[in-house]
Design a protein around this motif. Structure first.
Motif, PDB file in Angstrom:
ATOM      1  N   LYS A   1       0.822  -1.210   0.000  1.00 13.35           N
ATOM      2  CA  LYS A   1       0.000   0.000   0.000  1.00 13.35           C
ATOM      3  C   LYS A   1       0.859   1.264   0.000  1.00 13.35           C
ATOM      4  CE  LYS A   1      -3.923   0.392   0.326  1.00 13.35           C
ATOM      5  NZ  LYS A   1      -5.002   0.451  -0.696  1.00 13.35           N
ATOM      6  N   SER A   2       2.104   1.156   0.461  1.00 11.74           N
ATOM      7  CA  SER A   2       2.973   2.334   0.604  1.00 11.74           C
ATOM      8  C   SER A   2       3.715   2.583  -0.710  1.00 11.74           C
ATOM      9  CB  SER A   2       3.934   2.134   1.780  1.00 11.74           C
ATOM     10  OG  SER A   2       3.212   2.062   2.992  1.00 11.74           O
ATOM     11  N   ILE A   3       2.996   3.136  -1.647  1.00  4.64           N
ATOM     12  CA  ILE A   3       3.457   3.320  -3.028  1.00  4.64           C
ATOM     13  C   ILE A   3       4.716   4.184  -3.087  1.00  4.64           C
ATOM     14  CG2 ILE A   3       1.866   5.252  -3.327  1.00  4.64           C
ATOM     15  CD1 ILE A   3       1.500   4.360  -6.247  1.00  4.64           C
ATOM     16  N   LYS A   4       5.627   3.827  -3.988  1.00  7.59           N
ATOM     17  CA  LYS A   4       6.941   4.459  -4.087  1.00  7.59           C
ATOM     18  C   LYS A   4       7.019   5.413  -5.279  1.00  7.59           C
ATOM     19  CE  LYS A   4       9.112   0.233  -2.264  1.00  7.59           C
ATOM     20  NZ  LYS A   4       7.925  -0.649  -2.289  1.00  7.59           N
ATOM     21  N   SER A   5       8.027   6.306  -5.226  1.00  7.19           N
ATOM     22  CA  SER A   5       8.378   7.195  -6.344  1.00  7.19           C
ATOM     23  C   SER A   5       7.130   7.810  -6.968  1.00  7.19           C
ATOM     24  CB  SER A   5       9.196   6.433  -7.382  1.00  7.19           C
ATOM     25  OG  SER A   5      10.378   5.910  -6.813  1.00  7.19           O
ATOM     26  N   ILE A   6       6.394   8.548  -6.153  1.00  9.28           N
ATOM     27  CA  ILE A   6       5.083   9.072  -6.544  1.00  9.28           C
ATOM     28  C   ILE A   6       5.225  10.243  -7.515  1.00  9.28           C
ATOM     29  CG2 ILE A   6       3.014  10.230  -5.665  1.00  9.28           C
ATOM     30  CD1 ILE A   6       3.438   8.643  -3.051  1.00  9.28           C
ATOM     31  N   VAL A   7       4.422  10.218  -8.570  1.00  9.04           N
ATOM     32  CA  VAL A   7       4.407  11.322  -9.541  1.00  9.04           C
ATOM     33  C   VAL A   7       3.031  11.964  -9.676  1.00  9.04           C
ATOM     34  CG1 VAL A   7       6.337  10.445 -10.903  1.00  9.04           C
ATOM     35  CG2 VAL A   7       3.995   9.750 -11.486  1.00  9.04           C
ATOM     36  N   ARG A   8       2.014  11.332  -9.085  1.00  7.38           N
ATOM     37  CA  ARG A   8       0.666  11.911  -9.222  1.00  7.38           C
ATOM     38  C   ARG A   8      -0.188  11.530  -8.023  1.00  7.38           C
ATOM     39  NH1 ARG A   8      -3.539  10.980 -14.331  1.00  7.38           N
ATOM     40  NH2 ARG A   8      -5.035  12.610 -13.739  1.00  7.38           N
ATOM     41  N   ILE A   9      -0.967  12.510  -7.544  1.00  4.36           N
ATOM     42  CA  ILE A   9      -1.943  12.307  -6.472  1.00  4.36           C
ATOM     43  C   ILE A   9      -3.248  12.936  -6.934  1.00  4.36           C
ATOM     44  CG2 ILE A   9      -2.522  12.721  -4.059  1.00  4.36           C
ATOM     45  CD1 ILE A   9       0.471  13.098  -3.516  1.00  4.36           C
ATOM     46  N   THR A  10      -4.323  12.164  -6.901  1.00  4.72           N
ATOM     47  CA  THR A  10      -5.614  12.634  -7.391  1.00  4.72           C
ATOM     48  C   THR A  10      -6.658  12.482  -6.291  1.00  4.72           C
ATOM     49  OG1 THR A  10      -5.077  11.942  -9.655  1.00  4.72           O
ATOM     50  CG2 THR A  10      -7.400  12.336  -9.148  1.00  4.72           C
ATOM     51  N   ALA A  11      -7.353  13.575  -5.968  1.00  4.92           N
ATOM     52  CA  ALA A  11      -8.475  13.517  -5.041  1.00  4.92           C
ATOM     53  C   ALA A  11      -9.730  13.192  -5.846  1.00  4.92           C
ATOM     54  CB  ALA A  11      -8.628  14.844  -4.308  1.00  4.92           C
ATOM     55  N   THR A  12     -10.480  12.202  -5.384  1.00  3.07           N
ATOM     56  CA  THR A  12     -11.611  11.711  -6.163  1.00  3.07           C
ATOM     57  C   THR A  12     -12.767  11.313  -5.246  1.00  3.07           C
ATOM     58  OG1 THR A  12     -12.316   9.958  -7.706  1.00  3.07           O
ATOM     59  CG2 THR A  12     -10.551   9.420  -6.176  1.00  3.07           C
ATOM     60  N   ASP A  13     -13.963  11.230  -5.833  1.00  7.51           N
ATOM     61  CA  ASP A  13     -15.121  10.779  -5.067  1.00  7.51           C
ATOM     62  C   ASP A  13     -15.410   9.306  -5.281  1.00  7.51           C
ATOM     63  OD1 ASP A  13     -15.981  10.908  -7.676  1.00  7.51           O
ATOM     64  OD2 ASP A  13     -17.759  12.136  -7.287  1.00  7.51           O
TER      65      ASP A  13
END
Length: 298
Positions: free
Chosen positions: A215-227
């Motif tokens: 669950k602890s995703i690495k090397s993040i390039v995008r975060i999206t808030a969604t419903d």
């Protein structure tokens, strides 16, 4: 579009390792008085962190290979500077944020987490980073958002593992918004007072210590808030084995092995196993799941 956030603390304010170790000894002594910090079971019991070598040589990062040693061997190919993170969806300030600007304007804290993965092995890792909630406050999450979706970099020229259809690339993960806002959920940027190594998810990775490691995703390039509940890589690969929540739960076995016990990395191949604790011992997150069937929502 980039944004600069105001804050007086920088990465230079991270506690030096020698002071950090001394503070660990103090916290171990305070634990009997109920004064241990938010670090959960690891802080309360005074568990010794794994060595830097152990933490950086035994990893899951399939973008660099499926063997535990493959990330350490291959991750040097990943270019981590410059780095940016796109934040979009239901936020007030969507845009592409430069990693160095984020770092220069965030309060850097240190945490010690007992970090267990689905293979039933564990490490104690001294992470440095900042609370994900602080990042969300800066961009202004809108009332309609219920989840966060995360995405790892996808660079076939630098990540030899993505040339194989082990998973549906890019790697994606997700959290419910209240999980993301919990103080234990951090964006890690370093270990042992050093920038986080590539094989551990440089330059920015999620750490959710009461959930299994994937669950602890690495090397993040995008975060999206969604419903909407976002897709996650392992759930897409095998929904019967990997649920969306993926909380550490010794009462729910993986279909192919028991998750009731674990093996501590660094204790040797024949070291005795220990009982796995519900929520990895972080009882303070239990209220997030009140009324849920955690065998169904696994």
């Amino acid at each position: 579009m980039a944004f600069r956030w105001k804050n007086d603390l920088t990465a230079k304010d991270v506690t030096p390792k020698n002071l950090y170790v001394n503070r660990r000894q103090i916290m171990a002594g305070l634990s009997g008085l109920g004064l241990a910090s938010i670090g959960g079971r690891a802080a309360a019991e005074g568990l010794e962190p794994n060595s830097y070598e152990e933490i950086t040589s035994y990893n899951n990062f399939y973008e660099f290979g499926t063997g535990k040693g493959d990330p350490a061997e291959n991750a040097h190919m990943l270019t981590t500077s410059p780095w940016s993170v796109e934040i979009d969806g239901l936020v007030d300030k969507p845009g592409t944020y430069d990693f160095q600007e984020i770092m220069s304007n965030m309060t850097i804290e240190e945490r010690i987490y007992r970090f267990r993965c689905v293979e039933a092995w564990s490490m104690v890792i001294p992470w440095q980073g900042f609370e994900l909630a602080d990042l969300l406050d800066m961009v202004g999450v809108q009332p309609g958002a219920k989840y966060l979706a995360f995405q790892t970099a996808l660079r076939p020229e630098e990540m030899p593992g993505v040339r194989y259809a082990v998973l549906d690339w890019p790697y994606v993960e997700g959290l419910r918004l209240d999980e993301a806002r919990h103080p234990l959920t951090i964006m890690a940027t370093g270990i042992y007072d050093q920038p986080i190594p590539n094989q551990n998810g440089a330059p920015l990775r999620l750490v959710v210590p009461w959930k299994y490691g994937f669950k602890s995703i690495k090397s993040i390039v995008r975060i999206t808030a969604t419903d909407q509940e976002p897709p996650t890589s392992w759930n897409k690969a095998n929904a019967g084995e990997y649920g969306f929540y993926s909380n550490v739960n010794p009462n729910v076995d993986h279909p192919r092995w028991s998750q009731a016990t674990e093996r501590r990395i660094g204790g040797g191949l024949f070291a005795s196993r220990q009982d796995t604790l519900m929520f990895n011992g972080y009882d303070e997150v239990a209220s997030l799941y009140e009324g849920m069937d955690l065998a169904k929502n696994f």
